[in-house]
Design an enzyme around this catalytic site. Structure first.
Site, PDB file in Angstrom:
ATOM      1  CG  ASP A  35      11.684 -43.686 -15.052  1.00 34.62           C
ATOM      2  OD1 ASP A  35      11.958 -42.717 -14.312  1.00 34.62           O
ATOM      3  OD2 ASP A  35      10.523 -44.033 -15.331  1.00 34.62           O
ATOM      4  CG  ASP A  42       7.417 -43.051  -9.730  1.00 31.44           C
ATOM      5  OD1 ASP A  42       6.873 -43.917  -9.016  1.00 31.44           O
ATOM      6  OD2 ASP A  42       7.970 -42.041  -9.264  1.00 31.44           O
TER       7      ASP A  42
END
Length: 243
Positions: free
Chosen positions: A28, A30
């Site tokens: 991922d 953020d």
């Protein structure tokens, strides 16, 4: 004085250093590779003022989800939601104040073999490129963004797509996530899922580390087409046995 974090199992002359092994690593962005917390919170604070919504509710829903899904959840009018999504996207793509790497992310990515990792993000591709560059992180050869999927996290579509693009089975990958929606997406894909940061909801289902500083690629142990990470940092959440 803060409590000491439990360390990963120590290596001894008879016991090899604990490791994580996979055919590929899926990250991922953020909150996992990039710390954009202050910017994200200020962006949604402005949204909440504009639309009379509770900031806490917005942040809880938005974490790990594409902007369009969050806007659509809180703005009932489809035309207004589309306009607001475009406004937010344009602002986010132009603003990088305060964006930094999650500690250890740059060193870990730099140590990985080419073609062995991907980014799977709820951000659009342009925003992902802007934030990775602002944090001083390399752009991946393979990226699955919100622009590339029909179903955002917690649906596993992004992680399944990334595994397919890398030519590996989802069950042979490791997903690194920081949000509830993202962790659920990783687990639903069949991947071994590792939490980065303070989310303790999945302790017992997923290993958890505070950041990447204790993880390094071990090229000598990876084998053909795989990735092996040695673990020397603190383990704050545990699931199953090391392998």
């Amino acid at each position: 004085m803060p409590e000491a974090q439990p360390a990963a199992p120590a290596a001894t002359p008879e016991t090899p250093r604990p490791s994580l092994r996979a055919s590929a690593l899926l990250f991922d962005m953020d909150g996992t590779l990039v710390d954009s917390t202050a910017l994200v919170e200020s962006t949604w604070a402005d949204f909440s003022v504009r639309h009379g919504t509770d900031l806490g509710d917005v942040l809880a829903y938005a974490h790990g989800r594409p902007t369009r899904e969050t806007v659509g959840h809180f703005v009932a009018d489809p035309e207004l939601a589309a306009l607001e999504t475009r406004r937010l996207s344009a602002y986010e793509e132009s603003e990088t104040t305060g964006i930094t790497e999650i500690p250890g992310a740059r060193a870990l990515l730099a140590s990985l073999p080419p073609g062995s990792w991907a980014v799977v993000t709820s951000a659009g591709r342009r925003l992902a490129e802007v934030r990775l560059a602002a944090a001083g992180l390399p752009l991946p050869e393979t990226m699955v963004s919100a622009d590339d999927v029909v179903h955002g996290k917690p649906h596993p579509e992004g992680y399944l797509r990334a595994a397919a693009l890398l030519g590996v089975e989802p069950a042979d990958t490791i997903v690194f996530e920081d949000s509830g929606a993202g962790v659920r997406a990783g687990l639903a894909s069949g991947a071994r899922t590792v939490v980065i940061g303070g989310l303790d909801t999945f302790d017992g289902e997923a290993e958890r580390f505070p950041d990447f500083r204790g993880l390094r690629a071990d090229t000598a142990s990876a084998g053909a087409g795989g990735v092996s990470l040695t673990v020397s940092g603190p383990l704050v959440g545990r699931a199953g046995e090391w392998r």
